[in-house]
Design a protein around this motif. Structure first.
Motif: not given
Length: 335
Positions: A191-195
């Motif tokens: 999730v951190l990567s996509r955001v």
């Protein structure tokens, strides 16, 4: 620690003038200032003082240091002062370590637009952490972040990335409770990567539309909006690297870790192995292969080194509260 047999200053004194004759036109003021400071550090050029033993009368001359932030010999005292100032600020809890890394396709823009580029990296990574943390699905708390910018790898190649130290938890929305994380690595990495990817590319497109990005030299092709759009589409298809380590101890361990990064220069004297005419051999650790040690030979180490000099007014660390005791003014009930 034993004294190194070879220093960066030795290389600059031996080949520095010859190097400047060839590449001075590509040097900025800050690069030339750092270059000269390291050359003259702890030599008669900067003056000195005489030390004398009160018992036997033995005297020795100690030359002054340059105190430049890029000098491998002038960071110890600055690091200690920074650690002492931060010691009272950290919370009495464990901390997590998260690293945000940018794709190497963006390196050309980083070289041409360092201040805008790295400010965007700071902002996008911090906003990502704060936004995901406040989401009740993941943590539902307000967190604090200490971010350290690093622009190179141990092999002296450009490698922009952000190291973040984060307390293991955060404040409840009403600021009355301390909420502990539910994941082993604090927040979900995917999730951190996509955001993070979305926020950084959105910011980059905004800078491009406002004509704030300088696209020249090797990045000249990106001045064409079609080529820039093609780069953005390609970057959207990649999974960006966000690395999370589990909690690495209490405040003492955090300070020891951060101190290594806040005052580290491109290469330390202890990593230098040999110097023959224009060839320098140095040791580096490849973290992509389990931290294996390698030896690299660079014909123009000085050129690579000087690209890593900070511009005046550029910072390599930022803090987003609440992450220190200075913010904690109310009693908390842990959950």
């Amino acid at each position: 620690m034993t004294r190194p047999t070879l220093e960066v200053a030795d290389i600059l004194r031996a080949q520095g003038d010859r190097f400047l004759d060839r590449y001075r036109s590509s040097f900025g003021f800050q690069q030339l200032k750092a270059f000269r400071a390291i050359q003259r550090c702890r030599t008669a050029a900067l003056g000195g003082h005489r030390d004398a033993c009160l018992r036997c009368g033995y005297q020795a001359i100690s030359y002054n240091s340059c105190r430049n932030r890029h000098c491998p010999k002038c960071q110890a005292q600055a690091r200690e002062r920074w650690l002492q100032a931060r010691e009272r600020e950290l919370l009495a809890t464990t901390y997590f370590h998260i690293v945000f890394t940018l794709p190497h396709e963006l390196n050309l823009l980083a070289l041409e637009n360092p201040r805008l580029f790295y400010d965007l990296l700071f902002t996008a990574s911090a906003q990502t952490l704060l936004e995901i943390a406040v989401d009740p699905k993941h943590l539902g708390a307000e967190i604090g972040v200490i971010s350290i910018l690093y622009t190179w790898g141990q092999n002296l190649l450009l490698h922009p990335h952000i190291h973040c130290a984060i307390p293991a938890g955060g404040l409840s929305p009403d600021h009355r409770y301390w909420i502990r994380p539910r994941y082993p690595f604090f927040l979900p990495v995917k999730v951190l990567s996509r955001v993070f990817r979305g926020k950084f590319l959105t910011g980059l497109k905004r800078l491009y539309r406002r004509k704030k990005l300088h696209c020249a030299g090797p990045a000249a092709a990106l001045a064409d909006p079609r080529q820039f759009a093609k780069l953005i589409r390609r970057l959207h298809r990649h999974n960006w690297v966000v690395y999370a380590k589990p909690a690495f101890g209490g405040p003492t361990q955090v300070l020891r870790y951060l101190g290594r990064y806040t005052h580290r220069v491109a290469i330390s004297n202890h990593r230098l192995l040999t110097f023959e005419q224009e060839r320098v051999t140095f040791r580096w650790k490849d973290y992509a292969h389990a931290g294996k040690l390698f030896c690299a030979v660079m014909g123009k180490m000085t050129c690579g080194n000087c690209r890593l000099v900070w511009q005046e007014g550029t910072f390599n660390q930022k803090c987003w509260s609440p992450c220190s005791t200075a913010w904690m003014q109310i009693p908390l009930v842990p959950l």
